[in-house]
Design a protein around this motif. Structure first.
Motif, PDB file in Angstrom:
ATOM      1  N   GLU A   1       0.832  -1.200   0.000  1.00  0.00           N
ATOM      2  CA  GLU A   1       0.000   0.000   0.000  1.00  0.00           C
ATOM      3  C   GLU A   1       0.871   1.256   0.000  1.00  0.00           C
ATOM      4  N   PRO A   2       0.423   2.319  -0.673  1.00  0.00           N
ATOM      5  CA  PRO A   2       1.223   3.551  -0.783  1.00  0.00           C
ATOM      6  C   PRO A   2       1.668   4.131   0.555  1.00  0.00           C
ATOM      7  N   ILE A   3       0.877   3.945   1.619  1.00  0.00           N
ATOM      8  CA  ILE A   3       1.223   4.541   2.909  1.00  0.00           C
ATOM      9  C   ILE A   3       2.530   3.984   3.459  1.00  0.00           C
ATOM     10  N   PHE A   4       2.954   2.799   2.997  1.00  0.00           N
ATOM     11  CA  PHE A   4       4.177   2.197   3.504  1.00  0.00           C
ATOM     12  C   PHE A   4       5.429   2.818   2.879  1.00  0.00           C
ATOM     13  N   PHE A   5       5.315   3.411   1.690  1.00  0.00           N
ATOM     14  CA  PHE A   5       6.493   3.956   1.018  1.00  0.00           C
ATOM     15  C   PHE A   5       6.974   5.236   1.703  1.00  0.00           C
ATOM     16  N   ASP A   6       8.300   5.325   1.864  1.00  0.00           N
ATOM     17  CA  ASP A   6       8.880   6.483   2.545  1.00  0.00           C
ATOM     18  C   ASP A   6       9.774   7.286   1.607  1.00  0.00           C
ATOM     19  N   LYS A   7      10.965   6.758   1.264  1.00  0.00           N
ATOM     20  CA  LYS A   7      11.906   7.504   0.435  1.00  0.00           C
ATOM     21  C   LYS A   7      12.472   6.604  -0.661  1.00  0.00           C
ATOM     22  N   THR A   8      12.847   7.223  -1.789  1.00  0.00           N
ATOM     23  CA  THR A   8      13.331   6.470  -2.943  1.00  0.00           C
ATOM     24  C   THR A   8      14.804   6.737  -3.211  1.00  0.00           C
TER      25      THR A   8
ATOM     26  N   ARG B   1      23.797   3.610   8.325  1.00  0.00           N
ATOM     27  CA  ARG B   1      23.967   4.676   9.303  1.00  0.00           C
ATOM     28  C   ARG B   1      23.294   4.354  10.630  1.00  0.00           C
ATOM     29  N   GLN B   2      23.533   3.141  11.086  1.00  0.00           N
ATOM     30  CA  GLN B   2      23.083   2.679  12.401  1.00  0.00           C
ATOM     31  C   GLN B   2      21.561   2.631  12.525  1.00  0.00           C
ATOM     32  N   HIS B   3      20.891   2.456  11.385  1.00  0.00           N
ATOM     33  CA  HIS B   3      19.435   2.265  11.380  1.00  0.00           C
ATOM     34  C   HIS B   3      19.099   1.105  10.450  1.00  0.00           C
ATOM     35  N   GLU B   4      18.168   0.280  10.872  1.00  0.00           N
ATOM     36  CA  GLU B   4      17.725  -0.812  10.013  1.00  0.00           C
ATOM     37  C   GLU B   4      16.470  -0.386   9.259  1.00  0.00           C
ATOM     38  N   TYR B   5      16.427  -0.715   7.972  1.00  0.00           N
ATOM     39  CA  TYR B   5      15.330  -0.304   7.111  1.00  0.00           C
ATOM     40  C   TYR B   5      14.662  -1.516   6.468  1.00  0.00           C
ATOM     41  N   LEU B   6      13.350  -1.441   6.351  1.00  0.00           N
ATOM     42  CA  LEU B   6      12.579  -2.363   5.525  1.00  0.00           C
ATOM     43  C   LEU B   6      12.490  -1.728   4.145  1.00  0.00           C
ATOM     44  N   VAL B   7      12.836  -2.471   3.082  1.00  0.00           N
ATOM     45  CA  VAL B   7      12.908  -1.858   1.760  1.00  0.00           C
ATOM     46  C   VAL B   7      12.280  -2.749   0.696  1.00  0.00           C
ATOM     47  N   ALA B   8      11.924  -2.091  -0.414  1.00  0.00           N
ATOM     48  CA  ALA B   8      11.431  -2.792  -1.604  1.00  0.00           C
ATOM     49  C   ALA B   8      12.339  -2.419  -2.774  1.00  0.00           C
ATOM     50  N   VAL B   9      12.823  -3.407  -3.497  1.00  0.00           N
ATOM     51  CA  VAL B   9      13.655  -3.185  -4.680  1.00  0.00           C
ATOM     52  C   VAL B   9      12.780  -3.382  -5.911  1.00  0.00           C
ATOM     53  N   LYS B  10      12.687  -2.341  -6.755  1.00  0.00           N
ATOM     54  CA  LYS B  10      11.803  -2.361  -7.909  1.00  0.00           C
ATOM     55  C   LYS B  10      12.568  -2.062  -9.192  1.00  0.00           C
ATOM     56  N   ALA B  11      11.948  -2.417 -10.304  1.00  0.00           N
ATOM     57  CA  ALA B  11      12.466  -2.060 -11.624  1.00  0.00           C
ATOM     58  C   ALA B  11      11.664  -0.869 -12.141  1.00  0.00           C
TER      59      ALA B  11
ATOM     60  N   ASP C   1      11.944   1.967 -15.380  1.00  0.00           N
ATOM     61  CA  ASP C   1      12.542   2.616 -16.550  1.00  0.00           C
ATOM     62  C   ASP C   1      13.987   2.187 -16.785  1.00  0.00           C
ATOM     63  N   GLY C   2      14.250   0.892 -16.726  1.00  0.00           N
ATOM     64  CA  GLY C   2      15.566   0.379 -17.057  1.00  0.00           C
ATOM     65  C   GLY C   2      16.585   0.406 -15.936  1.00  0.00           C
ATOM     66  N   LEU C   3      16.179   0.747 -14.726  1.00  0.00           N
ATOM     67  CA  LEU C   3      17.112   0.724 -13.609  1.00  0.00           C
ATOM     68  C   LEU C   3      16.437   0.157 -12.377  1.00  0.00           C
ATOM     69  N   LEU C   4      17.243  -0.168 -11.371  1.00  0.00           N
ATOM     70  CA  LEU C   4      16.716  -0.674 -10.111  1.00  0.00           C
ATOM     71  C   LEU C   4      16.610   0.474  -9.116  1.00  0.00           C
ATOM     72  N   THR C   5      15.495   0.526  -8.408  1.00  0.00           N
ATOM     73  CA  THR C   5      15.303   1.528  -7.378  1.00  0.00           C
ATOM     74  C   THR C   5      15.040   0.834  -6.046  1.00  0.00           C
ATOM     75  N   LEU C   6      15.439   1.500  -4.986  1.00  0.00           N
ATOM     76  CA  LEU C   6      15.206   0.989  -3.641  1.00  0.00           C
ATOM     77  C   LEU C   6      14.311   1.975  -2.900  1.00  0.00           C
ATOM     78  N   HIS C   7      13.231   1.470  -2.350  1.00  0.00           N
ATOM     79  CA  HIS C   7      12.277   2.305  -1.631  1.00  0.00           C
ATOM     80  C   HIS C   7      12.259   1.889  -0.161  1.00  0.00           C
ATOM     81  N   THR C   8      12.596   2.805   0.716  1.00  0.00           N
ATOM     82  CA  THR C   8      12.468   2.485   2.136  1.00  0.00           C
ATOM     83  C   THR C   8      10.991   2.478   2.497  1.00  0.00           C
ATOM     84  N   LEU C   9      10.624   1.538   3.368  1.00  0.00           N
ATOM     85  CA  LEU C   9       9.230   1.358   3.765  1.00  0.00           C
ATOM     86  C   LEU C   9       9.083   1.581   5.269  1.00  0.00           C
ATOM     87  N   HIS C  10       7.911   2.018   5.674  1.00  0.00           N
ATOM     88  CA  HIS C  10       7.615   2.115   7.101  1.00  0.00           C
ATOM     89  C   HIS C  10       7.390   0.706   7.654  1.00  0.00           C
ATOM     90  N   TRP C  11       7.791   0.488   8.889  1.00  0.00           N
ATOM     91  CA  TRP C  11       7.463  -0.756   9.560  1.00  0.00           C
ATOM     92  C   TRP C  11       5.975  -0.779   9.869  1.00  0.00           C
TER      93      TRP C  11
END
Length: 349
Positions: free
Chosen positions: A124-131, A166-176, A178-188
């Motif tokens: 769900e969109p509410i889980f996405f934080d930063k790209t 940086r001393q923080h653990e993140y839940l993330v989603a790796v997506k494709a 436009d031809g590249l891989l992106t990493l999106h940090t997610l809220h717990w």
């Protein structure tokens, strides 16, 4: 709240993109899926064009500075002399060194080991934080990188994992994308607040009439458009820049229009109908749809109609910014304090 900027020219802290050095990764490590491992770097994907204003003491040009101060002695403390501690109560602390945090980090903070793959629409969109962007750490890994990107794009899935940065653990989603891989940090999951507990005025399943619902759906269809983020701009930052430049020159700037009045329940159907009409013919109307109670019988004298027709321009269709420019060109007195309607009236005389 920050104080207004002081004297001198307005400067953006960020250098122009063309003048910046080649980006350096914020984090480097191995992205693993199954037994396949890919060295990657994590790069910033977005910029902020916020105008930074300094804090000053009112009536002076003296900067306000934040310092690290020992609350007991009042003396400033050097950064190297600062450690972190957990308060156990009664002014007792368990001290933790940065190196100790790195030592307990899973995979020593250098692993992106994908746990599994999920359908994109399940997150769900509410889980996405930063790209962030993910890039291969060397041209020799281009084939593995491209393979994962193409496979994710074709499957319509995202890789889910956790990692430490940086001393923080993140839940993330790796997506494709436009031809590249992106990493999106997610809220717990436990970071998502329950809206029913946060908002005490939620209507629940408020009953709308069939006509109201039909008219609302018609309005949505009439206002449907193709998503093009390039059409939208941060106009507020431009207004802040204009405000600063105007104050430097000893001038005034136009004031924003007041917020629209809430639509009353009694006027809801009429407001929807007027909105649909306005959305269906955007070139002949301007501003937001409103319910004024005026009838078609209230018309201007014929002479004024001929004058407006001769101008070949409907002032009511112009945004306030354009009206203000015309008022400035016509040297309309008091224009900086005028509302949009006031500007239209002044320019029509």
């Amino acid at each position: 709240m920050r104080s207004p900027a002081g004297r001198g020219e307005l400067k953006n802290r960020r250098r122009p993109r063309a003048a910046r050095d080649v980006a350096r990764p914020l984090w480097t490590g191995n992205l693993s899926f199954g037994l396949v491992s890919l060295p990657v770097g994590l790069y910033t994907a977005t910029d902020s064009h916020t105008i930074h204003l300094h804090q000053l003491q009112r009536g002076t040009s003296d900067r306000i500075r934040n310092r690290r101060v020992n609350e007991r002695t009042g003396k400033e403390v050097e950064l190297d002399d600062i450690v972190k501690g957990y308060d156990t109560g009664a002014d007792e602390y368990v001290l933790v060194e940065p190196a100790e945090l790195d030592e307990i980090a899973p995979g020593r903070s250098r692993a992106l080991d994908i746990t599994g793959f999920v359908d994109l629409d399940e997150v769900e969109p509410i889980f996405f934080d930063k790209t962030y962007y993910l890039g291969p750490r060397g041209s020799e890994y281009g084939k593995i990188y491209s393979l994962l990107e193409q496979a994710l794009a074709k499957a319509g899935k995202a890789g889910i994992t956790t990692f430490v940065m940086r001393q923080h653990e993140y839940l993330v989603a790796v997506k494709a994308e436009d031809g590249l891989l992106t990493l999106h940090t997610l809220h717990w999951a436990d970071e998502i607040r329950d809206p029913k507990k946060e908002i005490d005025s939620l209507p629940g399943k408020a009953k709308a009439t069939a006509k109201e619902l039909q008219m609302a759906e018609q309005l949505i269809r009439a206002m449907s458009m193709t998503w093009d983020p390039g059409e939208f701009h941060d106009t507020f930052q431009k207004k802040v820049t204009a405000l600063i430049e105007a104050k430097k020159a000893g001038e005034t700037v136009e004031k924003a229009e007041p917020a629209a009045e809430p639509t009353g329940v009694v006027d809801l159907m009429e407001a929807l109908r007027a909105s649909v009409e306005r959305a269906s013919s955007p070139k002949t109307t301007g501003g937001k749809a409103t319910v004024t109670g005026k009838t078609g019988a209230e018309k201007k004298p014929a002479a004024k109609k001929r004058i407006r027709s001769a101008q070949k321009e409907d002032l009511t269709a112009l945004p306030k910014a354009d009206l203000y420019k015309k008022a400035a060109a016509a040297n309309v007195a008091g224009r900086s304090n005028m509302t949009r309607d006031d500007l239209v009236k002044a320019l029509s005389q």
